[in-house]
Design an enzyme around this catalytic site. Structure first.
Site, short mmCIF file in Angstrom:
data_model
loop_
_atom_site.label_atom_id
_atom_site.label_comp_id
_atom_site.label_asym_id
_atom_site.label_seq_id
_atom_site.Cartn_x
_atom_site.Cartn_y
_atom_site.Cartn_z
N LYS A 241 0.83 -1.21 0.00
CA LYS A 241 0.00 0.00 0.00
C LYS A 241 0.86 1.26 0.00
CE LYS A 241 -3.55 2.75 0.39
NZ LYS A 241 -4.41 2.83 1.57
N LYS B 129 1.21 11.63 5.41
CA LYS B 129 1.47 10.57 6.40
C LYS B 129 2.01 9.32 5.73
CE LYS B 129 -2.03 8.16 7.36
NZ LYS B 129 -2.25 6.74 7.13
#
Length: 301
Positions: free
Chosen positions: A172, A241
């Site tokens: 991911k 992030k």
């Protein structure tokens, strides 16, 4: 599997849990936001059951959380899931958090005799609504196989990456690193195209059937730039992030990524300028704002 828990009913969690309800599961939802729980209840979900009691009720519990801090709290906090986990319940985290934290969670759950897989998702809010998400799962293949039918109610591309629990998480992060590149590239290209007199709608039609096509171009242009509406589907801060996690991974693996470092710094600057809480496609508007400011400063000089 009939009873499912879902902790985190935000932009992704609410439509994901809604699809579980549509698939016929009894779903117990939990969120720190009361309005999110109320919205879930209106869809037919059950609320009001403390999170720590869900492991005794549900066959599977999903978590969809925005940060390491939130995941630490849900799993390791007082009355957290790890404290209550058992071999009867499968815990599945769909959050994009650090690989190290997923390793830590798996270790603690295994020590308590529980089952865990880390399965971050891609596809955004649209994918969550349309149950077309991609699941990237790491962890025990046998546990993955048990949970597969439930994930299938929320997504159409469900991958078991490997037995290594953080393998899906790392996958991911690679996905979102590329999203960072595509988003900034689309913003700069469209700004230059517009300043050069091209019609952005026609440009999209042409590039959408050319090698310049990308799903991020399609997403950012059609859903946000063309509408001049940057209410977040996926905020710039969330992208930052994930890019930070990717850069931490590059340092651990001793892989030098100079352009990625520069890209992250540019996104962090955008956040410092006040764009962080808007959708990541706001980079296009930001670049326009900067160019307009520079021209105004030149005119005043």
């Amino acid at each position: 599997m009939k009873k499912i828990g879902f902790i985190g009913l935000g932009n992704m969690g609410l439509p994901m849990s809604a699809n579980l309800l549509k698939a016929g599961y009894i779903v117990y939802g939990s969120d720190i936001n009361e309005k999110a729980e109320e919205a879930f209840q209106k869809l037919g979900g059950k609320i009001g059951t403390p999170a720590e009691e869900l492991t005794g009720i549900c066959e599977v519990i999903f978590t969809s959380l925005p940060s390491n801090k939130a995941a630490e709290s849900v799993y390791f906090g007082e009355h957290g899931l790890i404290e209550q986990c058992s071999n009867e319940c499968i815990l599945i985290d769909t959050s994009t958090i650090s690989p190290e934290l997923h390793q830590k969670i798996e270790k603690a759950i295994k020590e308590n005799g529980g089952k865990f897989i880390a399965a971050p998702v891609s596809g955004g809010v649209v994918g969550a609504v349309n149950k077309t998400l991609t699941f990237m799962a790491g962890g025990s293949k046998s546990v993955f196989d048990q949970a597969f039918p439930v994930m299938e109610a929320m997504g159409e591309n469900i991958f078991h990456i490997s037995e290594k629990v953080d393998s899906g998480t790392i996958t991911k992060l690679m996905n979102n690193l590329l999203i960072g590149y595509y988003t900034w590239g689309v913003a700069e290209a469209l700004t230059l195209a517009e300043k050069s007199g091209l019609d952005l709608g026609q440009l999209f039609e042409v590039l959408n059937v050319s090698y310049g096509q990308s799903r991020i171009y399609e997403r950012n242009y059609e859903s946000f730039i063309a509408k001049d509406d940057y209410n977040p589907g996926f905020t710039l801060k969330l992208l930052i992030k994930d890019l930070q996690f990717a850069m931490e991974l590059s340092e651990q693996q001793q892989v030098e990524l100079p352009i990625s470092k520069t890209l992250l710094a540019n996104y962090q600057k955008a956040d410092a300028e006040g764009y962080g809480d808007l959708d990541m496609s706001i980079v296009y508007k930001m670049i326009q704002d900067r160019n307009n400011t520079n021209k105004e400063e030149e005119r005043l000089v």
